[in-house]
Each structure stands twice: as structure tokens, then as C-alpha cells.
Design an enzyme around this catalytic site. Sequence first.
Site, PDB file in Angstrom:
ATOM      1  N   ASP A 129     -12.740 -16.569   9.509  1.00  9.23           N
ATOM      2  CA  ASP A 129     -11.400 -16.165   9.074  1.00  9.23           C
ATOM      3  C   ASP A 129     -10.564 -15.906  10.327  1.00  9.23           C
ATOM      4  O   ASP A 129     -10.626 -14.827  10.910  1.00  9.23           O
ATOM      5  CB  ASP A 129     -11.513 -14.911   8.203  1.00  9.23           C
ATOM      6  CG  ASP A 129     -10.148 -14.371   7.782  1.00  9.23           C
ATOM      7  OD1 ASP A 129      -9.129 -14.865   8.297  1.00  9.23           O
ATOM      8  OD2 ASP A 129     -10.110 -13.454   6.942  1.00  9.23           O
ATOM      9  N   LYS A 152      -1.067 -16.590   8.652  1.00 11.42           N
ATOM     10  CA  LYS A 152      -0.166 -15.752   9.453  1.00 11.42           C
ATOM     11  C   LYS A 152       0.744 -16.520  10.434  1.00 11.42           C
ATOM     12  O   LYS A 152       1.822 -16.909  10.062  1.00 11.42           O
ATOM     13  CB  LYS A 152      -0.967 -14.652  10.146  1.00 11.42           C
ATOM     14  CG  LYS A 152      -1.440 -13.592   9.134  1.00 11.42           C
ATOM     15  CD  LYS A 152      -1.821 -12.296   9.779  1.00 11.42           C
ATOM     16  CE  LYS A 152      -1.883 -11.158   8.790  1.00 11.42           C
ATOM     17  NZ  LYS A 152      -3.193 -10.954   8.157  1.00 11.42           N
ATOM     18  N   TYR A 201       0.814  -1.210   0.000  1.00 13.96           N
ATOM     19  CA  TYR A 201       0.000   0.000   0.000  1.00 13.96           C
ATOM     20  C   TYR A 201       0.855   1.271   0.000  1.00 13.96           C
ATOM     21  O   TYR A 201       0.668   2.148   0.840  1.00 13.96           O
ATOM     22  CB  TYR A 201      -0.944  -0.001   1.218  1.00 13.96           C
ATOM     23  CG  TYR A 201      -2.038  -1.029   1.085  1.00 13.96           C
ATOM     24  CD1 TYR A 201      -3.169  -0.754   0.319  1.00 13.96           C
ATOM     25  CD2 TYR A 201      -1.938  -2.282   1.682  1.00 13.96           C
ATOM     26  CE1 TYR A 201      -4.173  -1.690   0.172  1.00 13.96           C
ATOM     27  CE2 TYR A 201      -2.932  -3.237   1.529  1.00 13.96           C
ATOM     28  CZ  TYR A 201      -4.052  -2.927   0.779  1.00 13.96           C
ATOM     29  OH  TYR A 201      -5.042  -3.852   0.626  1.00 13.96           O
ATOM     30  N   TYR A 215     -12.016  -7.465   7.094  1.00 10.42           N
ATOM     31  CA  TYR A 215     -10.881  -7.565   6.168  1.00 10.42           C
ATOM     32  C   TYR A 215     -10.537  -9.040   5.970  1.00 10.42           C
ATOM     33  O   TYR A 215     -10.356  -9.769   6.936  1.00 10.42           O
ATOM     34  CB  TYR A 215      -9.646  -6.816   6.693  1.00 10.42           C
ATOM     35  CG  TYR A 215      -8.453  -7.023   5.785  1.00 10.42           C
ATOM     36  CD1 TYR A 215      -8.361  -6.312   4.590  1.00 10.42           C
ATOM     37  CD2 TYR A 215      -7.465  -7.962   6.083  1.00 10.42           C
ATOM     38  CE1 TYR A 215      -7.300  -6.517   3.717  1.00 10.42           C
ATOM     39  CE2 TYR A 215      -6.406  -8.172   5.224  1.00 10.42           C
ATOM     40  CZ  TYR A 215      -6.322  -7.453   4.045  1.00 10.42           C
ATOM     41  OH  TYR A 215      -5.279  -7.670   3.184  1.00 10.42           O
TER      42      TYR A 215
HETATM   43  C1  LIG Z   1      -3.786 -10.892   6.887  1.00  9.28           C
HETATM   44  C2  LIG Z   1      -5.163 -11.355   6.769  1.00  9.28           C
HETATM   45  C3  LIG Z   1      -5.629 -11.964   5.587  1.00  9.28           C
HETATM   46  C4  LIG Z   1      -4.794 -12.091   4.347  1.00  9.28           C
HETATM   47  O1  LIG Z   1      -3.672 -12.885   4.520  1.00  9.28           O
HETATM   48  P1  LIG Z   1      -2.436 -12.734   3.511  1.00  9.28           P
HETATM   49  O2  LIG Z   1      -1.489 -13.793   3.945  1.00  9.28           O
HETATM   50  O3  LIG Z   1      -1.923 -11.332   3.694  1.00  9.28           O
HETATM   51  O4  LIG Z   1      -2.960 -12.947   2.141  1.00  9.28           O
HETATM   52  C5  LIG Z   1      -6.937 -12.425   5.581  1.00  9.28           C
HETATM   53  N1  LIG Z   1      -7.740 -12.288   6.651  1.00  9.28           N
HETATM   54  C6  LIG Z   1      -7.324 -11.719   7.794  1.00  9.28           C
HETATM   55  C7  LIG Z   1      -8.258 -11.631   8.964  1.00  9.28           C
HETATM   56  C8  LIG Z   1      -6.027 -11.220   7.892  1.00  9.28           C
HETATM   57  O5  LIG Z   1      -5.630 -10.611   9.023  1.00  9.28           O
END
Ligand SMILES: *Cc1c(COP(=O)(O)O)cnc(C)c1O
Length: 430
Positions: free
Chosen positions: A245, A274, A17, A144
Amino acid sequence: MKNDDLDFDKKHIWHPYTSMTHPLPTYPVVSAHGYELILRDGRRLIDGMSSWWAAIHGYNHPIINQVMHAQINRMSHVMFGGIVHPPAVELCRRLVNTMPTGLECVFLADSGSVAVEIAIKMALQYWQARGNPRYEILALRKGYHGDTYGAMAVSDPENSMHNMYQNYLPSNRFLNSPTRRFEENWQKGDETSFSQFFSQHHKKIAAVIMEPIVQGVGGMRFYHPEYLRLTRMLCNQYEILFIADEIATGFGRTGKWLACNYADVTPDILCLGKALTGGMMTLSATLTFRHIAETISNSKAGCFMHGPTFMANPLACAAANASLSLLENDSWYQHVEKISTYLSVGLAPLISHPKVRDIRVLGAIGVVEIVQEVNISQIQHWFVENGVWIRPFKNLIYLTPPYIISKEALMKLINAIAMSLDQPENFISS
Ligand SMILES: *Cc1c(COP(=O)(O)O)cnc(C)c1O
């Protein structure tokens, strides 16, 4: 790294970004150890970020390094089509054993965003296989889920600039972001808008996707667990799939193994990423129930339509296995709880500062919400000058330190934030 390299970086390399014509400054990090990043001039910065929720054991952990070296010497990569290898089996077994009961079919992929794409594709294929195709996903405002198209299309429409990609993005439905905070009392009536929405639109909705408890990029908001319970209940009632997620929240960050555990709910599809490899490699996992996997597989398509080149990369799996084994042995819970206490005690007094709108702490996440936006390049410079690595965004200064951080180092991070508030140039005057 020479100055030459920094010039090259500025001129040729995109950063997250960031403008290519007026890039924000970058800091040359040549190594990292434990909870410290080491700059090329030898300065050591205390890491407050865990490299975006990932490096939970700190950097250069000797055991993870050792396991990865051993794996490199056997093989770094081999295709997953028609081949299986020990690190993948070990990892999937660990995930099946430590994630909520029933989530027993595992799809390994490259990154968090891709895990979300996979979850959405699973939901769409599931409904298609049932002869009742559904085309919309229900998501939360201020959510997100990543930067790829499907993930972006379920992220907050304003934050993710949906209008920039209009006519190319699938259109989805959005529920208002939960307003009841984590620590507040649930009130009768809080569920009304959720319930009404489900009862009106459920026939078109293939799945609901949410970041459980913590809305990260959308504002570092912690919402009430009752929303998750309610969503689970409504999904059961209307037969909608529930995608959690947990890419940011998984593996103990919030004080529970999964944030879903705060509400005792099990999603139909779970996304992990992550911290999965302890921040060593990029890897993600999407888990689901056998009946969903079987429905998809018994369709006309005959299979789930996805298979990345680096699927189940053995080196990444080995790192994940080492990280998960450390989490098993090394009582992560006590570390997170201690960090939580220090964050709460350390950050609480800042609430009386005129620049501060809100302070919130959950598990090993501490958030200082400011009344105005930070001047990112200025405050970043100020933090580096003061020996810490903290990367705020918008009006949020937050800490997600590695679980292994010492009390003293954590106090330095907190003090740096406290002092940064008294430097007017760190903020954009409104
Ligand atoms: C970081 C993140 C993503 C995306 O993961 P990337 O490895 O950056 O593609 C998706 N959902 C959440 C909640 C995140 O914090």
C-alpha cells in the site's frame, strides 16, 4: 463565505472523524496558491500538509490547471465500460513505465480505500481461481489502509475500532508492528516472529498487506527496510501474495520513487493514490502482474469482479498525467532531498525540549512525537494565528509539505512547531 455558511457547516456537514454535536472548528479556505492556503479574511497560511500527502506540486499549478481545462473542454467524464480514452491510456502507460518492472496490469478506481479493496479482492479471486481458496489477509498492527470495510479490516484493530463493527468485519491475522527503526542496525533475531508466523499460518493466508517503510495514521513510524525484504522472501517461500500500500508513500515522498525501493522489492500488487493526481482529483490505481491478472481471468468467474461508475475518470487521469509529467521534468528528487535536509536540521534541536519524545525525518516527512496528546482545536487555532496550516493528531505533529515549498516557508513551519511546544494550552495535560 459568510458566517451563515459556517453555521450551516457546523450544523449539517460531517468532517473527517468529527463529532456532529461538538464539531471541531473549521477554517474557511477560499482559494489556494502554490504552498499557501488563503482564508476568507485574506490571511495566507503556509501549507505543511499537502492536503494529506496529495498536493505535491502545491495548489493551482498552472500546467496542471491548463491540462485539466483542456480536458474539461473535450470531456470531463465518460463511462469506462466498453470505452477507452486517451487520458486513461496515457496514464496507464506512464504507470507501467515508471513502476517496478512486471506490474503491467492497471486497475483505476476512485480512492485509496477502494484501491485496497481491489487489491484484497484480486488476492481472494486469485486463490479461488487456483482452486485453493484462502480467506485471510495478513496485516501489521499499527497499519492503516483506509476506511471502507475491507481496508478497515486490515488496518490496526485498535486504531480502526474493529470492535465497533464486530460480526460484520472479516477477520484477518495481524503481525506485531515492526520495532526495528529505519535507521537502526538490523539484528539477528529480528526476523523470528515474522518467520514463525508465516511457517505456522501460511496455508490460510491469501496475501500480506503492508504500508512499506512508513506506517502513517498508525503513528508515523519509519521501520527498517529489512522487514520488507524478509516479507518478500517469506511470501516467495510460501507462495503468498504481497500487497504494498504505497498510497501515502508513492511518488517520491519518502525520498525514493516508491518506499519499496528502499528494500529493492517488488510487490505482487501495488496500490497508489493520494499524490497520483498531484492532489487535484480523487483517483487510485492498483497494479499487478500479468500472471495474476490471467489466473483471475481464466477462472470460472471469467473476469475480475469490480467496475466503479467513475472508473478512469478522464479529468482525473488528465490531472495525473500532468502531475507525472511534472515529476519527470522537474527533478522531484532534489526537492525532496532539500526538504529532507532542512527538516532534519530544523527539527533536530527540538529533541531536547521536555515536551518532545522523538524526532524523525524521512524524505519530505518530518515528525515530532510529543510526550502527551495535542489539544487539537487549540493547537490548530494557534497554528492558524501564526500563519501556518499544520494538522496534528494524537501526540504527533508532522509535516508533509508540497515539494515546491521554499526554504523560508519551510523554516516558518518548523519555527511554528518549535514555538507551539512552549504553549501549555496546546497540549492535553496527562
Ligand atoms: C490515505 C490512505 C489510504 C486511504 O485512501 P483514501 O483515498 O483516503 O481512501 C489507504 N492507505 C494509506 C497508506 C493511506 O495513507
